[in-house]
Design an enzyme around this catalytic site. Structure first.
Site, mmCIF file in Angstrom:
data_model
loop_
_atom_site.group_PDB
_atom_site.id
_atom_site.type_symbol
_atom_site.label_atom_id
_atom_site.label_comp_id
_atom_site.label_asym_id
_atom_site.label_seq_id
_atom_site.Cartn_x
_atom_site.Cartn_y
_atom_site.Cartn_z
ATOM 1 N N HIS A 83 24.811 -70.932 44.783
ATOM 2 C CA HIS A 83 24.845 -70.150 43.647
ATOM 3 C C HIS A 83 24.236 -70.774 42.294
ATOM 4 O O HIS A 83 24.061 -71.968 42.174
ATOM 5 C CB HIS A 83 26.232 -69.477 43.555
ATOM 6 C CG HIS A 83 27.306 -70.784 43.193
ATOM 7 N ND1 HIS A 83 27.563 -71.120 41.888
ATOM 8 C CD2 HIS A 83 27.891 -71.129 43.743
ATOM 9 C CE1 HIS A 83 28.364 -71.870 41.919
ATOM 10 N NE2 HIS A 83 28.842 -72.238 43.126
ATOM 11 N N ASP A 85 25.053 -69.750 39.117
ATOM 12 C CA ASP A 85 25.759 -69.805 37.787
ATOM 13 C C ASP A 85 26.706 -70.826 37.926
ATOM 14 O O ASP A 85 26.859 -71.805 38.912
ATOM 15 C CB ASP A 85 26.569 -68.644 37.897
ATOM 16 C CG ASP A 85 27.726 -68.303 38.917
ATOM 17 O OD1 ASP A 85 27.072 -68.516 40.313
ATOM 18 O OD2 ASP A 85 29.004 -67.899 38.698
ATOM 19 N N ASP A 116 28.276 -78.327 41.686
ATOM 20 C CA ASP A 116 28.546 -76.985 42.028
ATOM 21 C C ASP A 116 27.753 -75.861 41.131
ATOM 22 O O ASP A 116 28.226 -75.693 40.197
ATOM 23 C CB ASP A 116 30.264 -76.847 41.527
ATOM 24 C CG ASP A 116 30.563 -75.530 41.764
ATOM 25 O OD1 ASP A 116 30.201 -74.899 42.678
ATOM 26 O OD2 ASP A 116 31.668 -75.189 41.204
ATOM 27 N N GLU A 150 28.980 -66.275 41.553
ATOM 28 C CA GLU A 150 30.088 -66.713 42.362
ATOM 29 C C GLU A 150 31.265 -67.223 41.711
ATOM 30 O O GLU A 150 32.381 -67.109 42.248
ATOM 31 C CB GLU A 150 29.288 -68.119 43.232
ATOM 32 C CG GLU A 150 30.296 -68.488 44.550
ATOM 33 C CD GLU A 150 31.318 -69.648 43.899
ATOM 34 O OE1 GLU A 150 32.258 -69.935 44.936
ATOM 35 O OE2 GLU A 150 31.277 -70.143 42.991
ATOM 36 N N GLU A 151 31.242 -67.818 40.531
ATOM 37 C CA GLU A 151 32.209 -68.477 39.692
ATOM 38 C C GLU A 151 33.188 -67.296 39.075
ATOM 39 O O GLU A 151 34.389 -67.683 38.824
ATOM 40 C CB GLU A 151 31.809 -69.292 38.674
ATOM 41 C CG GLU A 151 31.103 -70.456 39.338
ATOM 42 C CD GLU A 151 31.723 -71.430 39.867
ATOM 43 O OE1 GLU A 151 33.199 -71.273 40.073
ATOM 44 O OE2 GLU A 151 31.242 -72.518 40.355
ATOM 45 N N ASP A 176 27.484 -72.012 53.651
ATOM 46 C CA ASP A 176 27.536 -72.106 52.116
ATOM 47 C C ASP A 176 28.155 -73.474 51.573
ATOM 48 O O ASP A 176 28.348 -74.238 52.439
ATOM 49 C CB ASP A 176 28.597 -70.874 51.894
ATOM 50 C CG ASP A 176 28.569 -70.477 50.108
ATOM 51 O OD1 ASP A 176 27.616 -71.144 49.765
ATOM 52 O OD2 ASP A 176 29.262 -69.726 49.869
ATOM 53 N N HIS A 420 34.478 -78.425 37.972
ATOM 54 C CA HIS A 420 35.158 -77.479 37.242
ATOM 55 C C HIS A 420 35.574 -78.432 35.890
ATOM 56 O O HIS A 420 36.535 -77.907 35.182
ATOM 57 C CB HIS A 420 35.993 -76.499 37.937
ATOM 58 C CG HIS A 420 35.328 -75.555 38.693
ATOM 59 N ND1 HIS A 420 35.855 -74.467 38.790
ATOM 60 C CD2 HIS A 420 34.044 -75.347 39.173
ATOM 61 C CE1 HIS A 420 35.297 -73.704 39.705
ATOM 62 N NE2 HIS A 420 34.110 -74.025 39.734
#
Length: 445
Positions: A83, A85, A116, A150-151, A176, A420
């Site tokens: 992804h 984002d 990520d 996705e987030e 994934d 994160h």
């Protein structure tokens, strides 16, 4: 690492270039920087010209990409996912390096999205670019699905699934982001372990809402809205969900048994018979083992009065839950209501996805992942596990049975904690080995 230093340098610089573009997604699309997503897609086209020239590249759902690399047959295609984002960075002053500077320091590329999930994004594109330069045609169609939200919701992944189904694509295997190559995640296991998500927990967002009279802070009443919310939060903390071990976790422990030291080796080898006991023990071994054994609840947001001297007329707590395989959104909500046990606190479902099905580990799809690992990371032990976080893969898993979640990078516990969080970074050598892993996977189709 790869011997193609020119290709290695290009891959690393592509990763740094994409990290510098702050593609932060939001639940509210109007808050997103549309120019950043446009810039990232332009940078991708610039960095990977062969991919964009040879493949069918389609922009979908606003800023996502769906790419088809035609193989010798369209039958049983493979879908690789990542992804575009990233999540917000929080307090930038807490970072060792600015989160969107993509600094090279100490053998790492530092920045939000390095793990990520721009690392996977660039590794996939680099592998395809290199193979195209060598004139390689894959044995079967390869689809690349790169989501843009996705987030926050995964809406772009849902659109990708819809388009693939509409076009009659019947995916043989979907891969994934997910587990990584780790060490020390479980006691007694010193070997490096590649944890491959064969399923993922469900995701539930709940609002606890309490209402009261409000008023001036000089004359408070007992058990107002904030007190009720505080009590509800403490009850959730003190009464976690019961522990239980789903089949993928039992399978993981059994496969780790030959690589564990005593007494863990004997316990893991008997995991199926000792399932109730292990369900009680794992939560005591740390937050990661605990999350593998039960549905989790995390209170992530609190709100109350708008003023320092005003009693809240309404107080809220946002609870993010990760629902264990074998349970459901409905059963999780019922448990929350039972634990809170306060009719004055409303339990409101914001969103919810049930846990994903469990992908097989006894067929050619899973064996392909194992053999690719053996060829790229000798000595690393592959094991299935329950993915704790939510991924775009959950939308694909509702349609296709062989969906796996694996990120082919070595990650320390500190690095996993930076996802994160603060000081997210990826080792340069680990990133380049990930490129090699995707190359080998594509060559092995």
């Amino acid at each position: 690492m790869s011997g193609d230093m020119g290709g290695d340098d290009a891959a690393v610089e592509a990763l740094r270039a994409l990290i510098r573009i702050p593609t932060v997604s939001s639940w509210f699309r109007e808050e997103e920087d549309r120019d950043a997503f446009d810039a990232l897609l332009s940078e991708l086209a610039s960095r990977f010209p062969r991919l964009h020239a040879a493949c069918e590249v389609e922009r979908i759902a606003g800023d996502a990409l769906l790419v088809r690399w035609r193989g010798r047959t369209p039958e049983a295609p493979v879908v690789l996912m990542a992804h575009l984002d990233v999540v917000p960075v929080g307090d930038e002053s807490a970072w060792t390096h600015p989160p969107f500077a993509a600094e090279l320091d100490g053998g790492f590329v530092w920045g939000r999205g390095s793990l990520d999930c721009k690392g996977s994004l660039v590794a996939i594109c680099s592998a395809v670019e290199q193979l195209l330069a060598e004139g390689v045609v894959p044995a079967r169609d390869v689809w690349l699905s790169f989501g843009c939200n996705e987030e926050v919701s995964g809406g772009a992944a849902k659109e990708a699934v819809r388009l693939l189904r509409e076009r009659g694509v019947d995916a043989w295997v979907v891969l994934d982001e997910g587990g990584a190559i780790v060490q020390g995640a479980l006691p007694g296991v010193a070997a490096q372990t590649a944890v491959i998500g064969t399923t993922e927990k469900g995701t539930v967002d709940v609002e606890l809402v309490a209402r009261g009279d409000g008023g001036h802070a000089s004359a408070p009443k007992r058990m107002g809205a904030t007190a009720r919310i505080a009590r509800a939060v403490l009850r959730l903390e003190r009464h976690p969900f019961p522990a239980r071990l789903p089949d993928p976790t039992v399978d993981m422990l059994e496969r780790l048994a030959p690589h564990a030291s005593a007494p863990y080796s004997r316990v893991f080898a008997r995991a199926r018979r000792l399932r109730p006991l292990l369900g009680r023990v794992l939560p005591r071994l740390g937050h990661e083992p605990a999350a593998m054994a039960r549905t989790t609840t995390a209170v992530t947001q609190l709100s109350g009065s708008p003023g320092a001297n005003v009693i809240a007329a309404e107080a809220r707590a946002h609870v993010n839950m990760r629902v264990m395989v074998g349970e459901t959104v409905d059963s999780a909500l019922e448990r929350i209501r039972t634990v809170v046990r306060d009719p004055a606190v409303e339990v409101v479902l914001v969103s919810g996805d049930d846990p994903s099905p469990v992908s097989p580990t006894d067929d050619d799809a899973y064996r392909l992942l194992e053999s690719t690992l053996a060829g790229t990371f000798p000595g690393v032990v592959p094991v299935p596990y329950v993915m704790l976080a939510a991924t775009d893969a959950r939308h694909f898993h509702r349609v296709w049975p062989r969906v796996y979640r694996f990120t082919p990078f070595r990650m320390s516990a500190e690095q996993r904690g930076s996802i994160h969080g603060v000081d997210e970074r990826i080792g340069v050598g680990d990133f380049l080995d990930g490129v090699r892993w995707y190359r080998r996977l594509l060559e092995s189709l």
